[in-house]
Motif scaffolding. Structure first.
Motif, short mmCIF file in Angstrom:
data_model
loop_
_atom_site.label_atom_id
_atom_site.label_comp_id
_atom_site.label_asym_id
_atom_site.label_seq_id
_atom_site.Cartn_x
_atom_site.Cartn_y
_atom_site.Cartn_z
N SER A 179 0.81 -1.22 0.00
CA SER A 179 0.00 0.00 0.00
C SER A 179 0.85 1.27 0.00
O SER A 179 0.30 2.37 -0.13
CB SER A 179 -0.93 0.01 1.22
N ALA A 180 2.17 1.14 0.14
CA ALA A 180 3.04 2.32 0.18
C ALA A 180 3.22 2.90 -1.22
O ALA A 180 3.44 2.16 -2.17
CB ALA A 180 4.39 1.97 0.78
N PRO A 181 3.17 4.23 -1.36
CA PRO A 181 3.34 4.82 -2.69
C PRO A 181 4.78 4.91 -3.16
O PRO A 181 5.03 5.12 -4.35
CB PRO A 181 2.75 6.22 -2.52
N SER A 209 12.58 5.30 3.61
CA SER A 209 11.78 6.34 2.95
C SER A 209 10.45 5.81 2.43
O SER A 209 9.99 6.22 1.36
CB SER A 209 12.58 6.97 1.80
N TRP A 210 9.85 4.90 3.21
CA TRP A 210 8.55 4.38 2.81
C TRP A 210 7.54 5.53 2.74
O TRP A 210 7.39 6.31 3.68
CB TRP A 210 8.06 3.34 3.82
N GLY A 211 6.84 5.62 1.61
CA GLY A 211 5.80 6.62 1.45
C GLY A 211 6.30 8.01 1.13
O GLY A 211 5.49 8.93 0.98
N ARG A 227 3.76 2.18 10.75
CA ARG A 227 3.29 1.05 9.97
C ARG A 227 4.36 -0.04 9.95
O ARG A 227 5.56 0.26 9.98
CB ARG A 227 2.95 1.49 8.54
N PRO A 228 3.96 -1.31 9.88
CA PRO A 228 4.93 -2.41 9.95
C PRO A 228 5.65 -2.65 8.63
O PRO A 228 5.57 -3.73 8.03
CB PRO A 228 4.06 -3.60 10.35
N ARG A 258 15.26 4.41 -5.89
CA ARG A 258 14.04 4.97 -5.35
C ARG A 258 12.92 4.60 -6.30
O ARG A 258 13.03 4.78 -7.53
CB ARG A 258 14.15 6.49 -5.20
N LEU A 259 11.84 4.06 -5.74
CA LEU A 259 10.80 3.45 -6.56
C LEU A 259 9.42 3.95 -6.17
O LEU A 259 9.16 4.22 -5.00
CB LEU A 259 10.83 1.92 -6.40
#
Length: 251
Positions: free
Chosen positions: A61-63, A226-228, A207-208, A83-84
């Motif tokens: 669900s992470a952008p 750098s999630w999200g 978030r996990p 970076r994706l």
């Protein structure tokens, strides 16, 4: 009257040493009766199968994400710093001592490298014309034709869904192997088949998200951060690109 210093018992010294070890981030255990899951997102108390499911859900669900480390694919070891996000990615790849940049925006994939990279790619052809071509490609973005074998080979490194689907599943019987830290963030660690099926550190804060992966069979170690966090992604300017033609040199 002079106070007599309190003598520290061997047991107290041992507990103190264990807590000092925990403070370094090696393994976090309950020092002084503290609950290692207190103040966390709670996934550390779940069975390992549920932890893996929760971290996959968070990742899916992470952008956006940053992925760095080493992977073995197709018999080669690659060093990645990418970076994706859903519509593309950008970063560097190193393979067999050669480093190049990848940039994908939608379906358009670009590769940028120095002249040495292109000269090596054309070694099997030889000739001064190839050296001249390598000079023209030096430091420029080269658009990779979608029918070129290199497109399929390298576009996967820029595809967030493809990479995460292929990386985040541990193999074998899952176990929880304690509380740890990754880059200052508390984690719960799970393994497959005592580590032979891979090891994954999952964030206990927020978030996990998966934060560190040791792949099964010695196939590399990766960190996720750098999630999200969004980042700009755009095709290079025309004066930064070179059109090589319908097929790139074979590497």
């Amino acid at each position: 009257m002079t106070a007599i210093p309190r003598r520290r018992t061997p047991r107290a010294a041992l507990v103190g040493a264990m807590c000092a070890l925990a403070a370094t981030g090696t393994v976090l255990t309950g020092c002084g009766g503290e609950d290692p899951d207190e103040g966390t997102n709670g996934v550390g108390k779940l069975p390992p199968e549920q932890i893996q499911s929760r971290t996959r859900g968070a990742a899916d669900s992470a952008p956006a994400v940053r992925l760095a480390g080493n992977v073995v694919a197709g018999g080669r070891r690659y060093k990645l710093d990418m970076r994706l996000k859903s519509d593309g990615g950008a970063g560097s790849v190193t393979a067999e001592g050669a480093t190049f940049q990848l940039l994908r925006v939608g379906e358009a994939l670009f590769l940028k490298a120095g002249a040495d990279f292109w000269t090596h790619a054309d070694d099997d052809k030889g000739g001064p014309s190839d050296t001249a071509a390598a000079g023209k490609l030096d430091g420029k973005y080269v658009k990779v034709p979608q029918r070129d074998p290199s497109y399929k080979k390298f576009s996967g490194f820029t595809d967030m869904d493809v990479l995460l689907d292929g990386l985040l599943t541990l193999h074998g019987t899952l176990e929880t192997v304690g509380h740890h830290q990754q880059a200052g963030v508390r984690t719960i660690r799970i393994t497959g088949d005592n580590g032979s099926g891979g090891t994954l550190d999952v964030s206990l804060e927020g978030r996990p998200y998966p934060l560190r992966l040791v792949r099964a069979g010695g196939a590399g170690t990766l960190t996720f951060s750098s999630w999200g966090t969004n980042f700009p992604l755009a095709e290079p300017e025309k004066d930064e690109t070179v059109d090589y033609g319908k097929q790139l040199p074979t590497s």
